[in-house]
Design an enzyme around this catalytic site. Sequence first.
Site, PDB file in Angstrom:
ATOM      1  N   ASN A  61     -11.920  12.204   8.666  1.00 46.38           N
ATOM      2  CA  ASN A  61     -13.157  11.939   9.393  1.00 46.38           C
ATOM      3  C   ASN A  61     -13.651  13.185  10.118  1.00 46.38           C
ATOM      4  OD1 ASN A  61     -13.533   8.823   9.156  1.00 46.38           O
ATOM      5  ND2 ASN A  61     -11.377   9.100   9.636  1.00 46.38           N
ATOM      6  N   GLY A 119       0.834  -1.190   0.000  1.00 48.71           N
ATOM      7  CA  GLY A 119       0.000   0.000   0.000  1.00 48.71           C
ATOM      8  C   GLY A 119       0.870   1.241   0.000  1.00 48.71           C
ATOM      9  N   ALA A 120       0.822   2.018  -1.098  1.00 51.01           N
ATOM     10  CA  ALA A 120       1.695   3.184  -1.247  1.00 51.01           C
ATOM     11  C   ALA A 120       0.960   4.487  -0.969  1.00 51.01           C
ATOM     12  CB  ALA A 120       2.292   3.210  -2.660  1.00 51.01           C
ATOM     13  N   LYS A 155     -12.215   4.941  16.579  1.00 55.56           N
ATOM     14  CA  LYS A 155     -11.837   6.358  16.703  1.00 55.56           C
ATOM     15  C   LYS A 155     -12.203   7.111  15.432  1.00 55.56           C
ATOM     16  CE  LYS A 155      -7.903   6.323  14.052  1.00 55.56           C
ATOM     17  NZ  LYS A 155      -7.407   7.274  13.048  1.00 55.56           N
ATOM     18  N   ALA A 202      -0.969   7.188   1.976  1.00 56.74           N
ATOM     19  CA  ALA A 202      -0.393   8.095   2.971  1.00 56.74           C
ATOM     20  C   ALA A 202       0.388   7.349   4.043  1.00 56.74           C
ATOM     21  CB  ALA A 202      -1.504   8.944   3.587  1.00 56.74           C
TER      22      ALA A 202
END
Length: 342
Positions: free
Chosen positions: A265, A8-9, A197, A11
Site C-alpha cells: 500500500n 491461504g498459503a 491502516k 505471505a
Amino acid sequence: MSTITILGAGAMGSAIATPLIDAGHRVRLWGTHLDDHLVAAVRAGDPHPRTGVVVPPEVTSYLSSDIDVAMAGADVVVLAVSSPGVVDITRLAAPFLTDVRAVWLTSKGFAPDGSGRVQLLPQVMEEVLAQETTRVPPIVAIGGPCKANEVASRHPTAPIFAAAEAPERWARMATTRQYRVAHTTDRDGVELCAALKNVYAIALGIADGMSELGDQPFHDLKAAAFARALAELRLLLDAEGADPWTALGLAGAGDLEVTGLSGRNKVYGMRIGGGERADEALAEMTAAEQTVEGVPAVEFALRFVQQRHPRLIDDLPLLVAVHAVVHQGRTADDIKEAALSL
C-alpha cells in the site's frame, strides 16, 4: 499441542506457520487454487516466493483439492486469504468448522453482507456461517504490526488478538519468545484499524513520493498525514462504539507505522506521489501479483461511513482524499491538503 489449519498459503498464511510451530502445535498449510505454485515451493523446501523465507519443514502442506484432509480434526483454523476471498473461503470451509474451537482471522478489510450493507469481515463471516452451519465458532481478529517476512524470519513481533470473550486464551496459544501476542476484547476496534491502516498507508506513501520530487526529501507532510489518520481512526472507533484508545495502540498506530514504512500500500502510494496515475500504478502492481488491499478497502470504507455515520464525512478529510485520488482520478495534492487540514 493443538492441530491448527491455515487457509491461504500466501505471505501471511505461510509466515504465521512459523510461530505456531515454535509454540508447539501441529500446523497444516492449505492453499487456494491460486496458491498451487506457492505450495509447490513449500513442498520443495524452497524459500516462499512472497516472503523469501523457508517454511518450517514440520508444516504439512495441502493443495486446494485437499481441503477436507487439511481440515480434518483441526482444533483452530486460521483464515489468511486476501480480503476479497474471505467470504468465498468461509463458505467453502463452513462444513468443516462445526467442531473447531475458534477461527483466527489475519485478513483485513470490509465486505457487503447479504443486504448490501458494508460490514467488517468478522461480522460478514458470522453471517455466512450462521447460514451454512449449526454452530458459529468464535472469530478472533489478528491485528498489529506484523510484516509477513519478519514473522516468518522470527524477528520480534507484537501482534494483538481480539475476541469478544477470553482473548487471552488464544493469545497464550500463539505466543513465543519472538512472537509476543497482546490481547483485547475490542474486536471491532482492532478490525476497523486493521482495515483502514491499508487505506491510510496509501496516503503516507503518497507523502513519501511527493517528498522525493524535491531537491531534498521532506518528512513533515508524512508526519501530518500520520497524525490526521490517527485522529480519523479515533473518530470512527468512537462512532462504532469501539474503544478509541485502540487507535493509539498496536492495532492502530503500531500497524500504521510499519505499513507506512514499507508494504504494497505504501509503495502504491509512493508511485502516485511520484507522478504516476493511480490506475497505471495499480495495473503494474497487479500484473506483478502485488495485491494492494487499500484500493478496494477505501471504496468500502467510504460506503461504510456513508451508511452508518454520514455526519462524520466532513470530519474525515484524509479518508475522502484517498478515495478521490484512487477512484476519481484526483491528484496527490488532495492528500497534502487533507493532511494539513485543521
